[in-house]
Design an enzyme around this catalytic site. Structure first.
Site: not given
Ligand code: AMP
Length: 287
Positions: A38-39, A149, A187-188
């Site tokens: 995502g990042h 995001g 997600s983290s």
């Protein structure tokens, strides 16, 4: 060229200032680290668009409303640095908490209305923490563009509002949500899920897609859409739905009737892990 790691505000500002006369476009990607696909979606976009790309890595204590959530947030700066190297990032800005906050601050950024629903009520102070640190990062970096995001739709709306209201001359660039193959948004926090919970976590995306399909088929009543979607959360013993709401994407206010584009957003606890996700839907549009 390798990534320059900077941990002081003065050094970052000097580095950015040294490129100014070259009229370089400066891009900022604010993160809390534990970088994932995502990042990378945000970083790739920034690298494509900008001449100088700064990724900030700061686990901002003021946006956590539970100490144990802050304590167990993953901290893997060596891995993050490797991701930045691979993506062609110029600067990794990783300040300590004391560098960002002297403890003498009297100023915060409060974005009202947009924070009244969705994550706002359950996470008091969260968006104040987010908006304040993002405004600080934008002022420190003087970025021309900053990338956020769509995964965090309410956060994105809050930041856009703050930047507009405070006349901050940075363009806020939204980047689409990156998902795993089965639809779970990267997600983290996914790494906290057990194997079984990870399998079940796809229910968020499945519920959102069900809502999107119902809306595309012409259902205008948000209560009906919500009922259809929430079927996916039924009989799931380790699951608690914090909210499932259909809001206007511009002001994040809940809607009763769907007449234009809407944001369907949810927060769900699976075991000890809170996941959020959302999907943008338009009536008469199915893709
Ligand atoms: P975080 O490190 O969780 O604070 O996220 C930093 C930025 O990455 C925020 O703008 C998030 O919205 C964005 N982000 C996190 N996960 C995703 C994802 N799955 N897709 C797109 N952007 C994301």
């Amino acid at each position: 060229m390798s990534v320059q790691v900077i941990d002081t505000i003065d050094e970052l500002q000097a580095r950015v200032a040294s490129t100014r006369f070259l009229e370089k476009v400066v891009g900022l990607v604010p993160t809390m680290g534990a970088l994932h696909a995502g990042h990378v979606g945000l970083i790739d976009r920034a690298v494509d668009d900008c001449d100088l790309v700064i990724v900030s890595l700061f686990i901002n204590p003021t946006q956590f409303n539970q100490q144990d959530d802050f304590d167990r947030y993953p901290r893997i700066i060596e891995d993050d640095l490797a991701v930045c190297e691979k993506c062609g990032v110029d600067i990794l800005f990783a300040p300590a908490t004391e560098e960002m906050y002297t403890g003498q601050e009297c100023t915060t950024v409060d974005v009202t209305n947009l924070t009244d629903h969705l994550c706002g009520p359950e996470r008091p102070g969260h968006f104040r923490g987010v908006a304040t640190v993002v405004v600080k990062l934008l002022n420190i970096s003087r970025a021309d563009r900053a990338y956020f995001g769509e995964k965090d739709a309410q956060q994105l709306a809050v930041i856009k509002r703050a930047v507009e209201d405070l006349n901050i001359p940075t363009e806020i660039v939204p980047v689409p949500t990156v998902r795993e193959d089965d639809g779970l948004a990267c997600s983290s926090r996914n790494q906290h899920l057990t194997v079984e919970d990870r399998k079940n976590a796809t229910m968020l995306y499945r519920a959102l897609v069900a809502a999107k399909d119902a809306i595309a088929m012409g259902e205008q009543n948000t209560e009906v859409v919500t009922r259809i979607a929430c079927e996916y959360f039924k009989n799931q013993p380790r699951t608690r739905v914090e909210y499932f709401e259909i809001v206007d994407p511009s002001d994040m206010q809940p809607l009763k009737v769907i007449q234009g584009p809407v944001c369907v957003a949810t927060a769900v606890w699976i075991g000890q892990t809170r996941l959020i996700d959302n999907i943008l839907c338009c009536p008469d549009k199915r893709d």
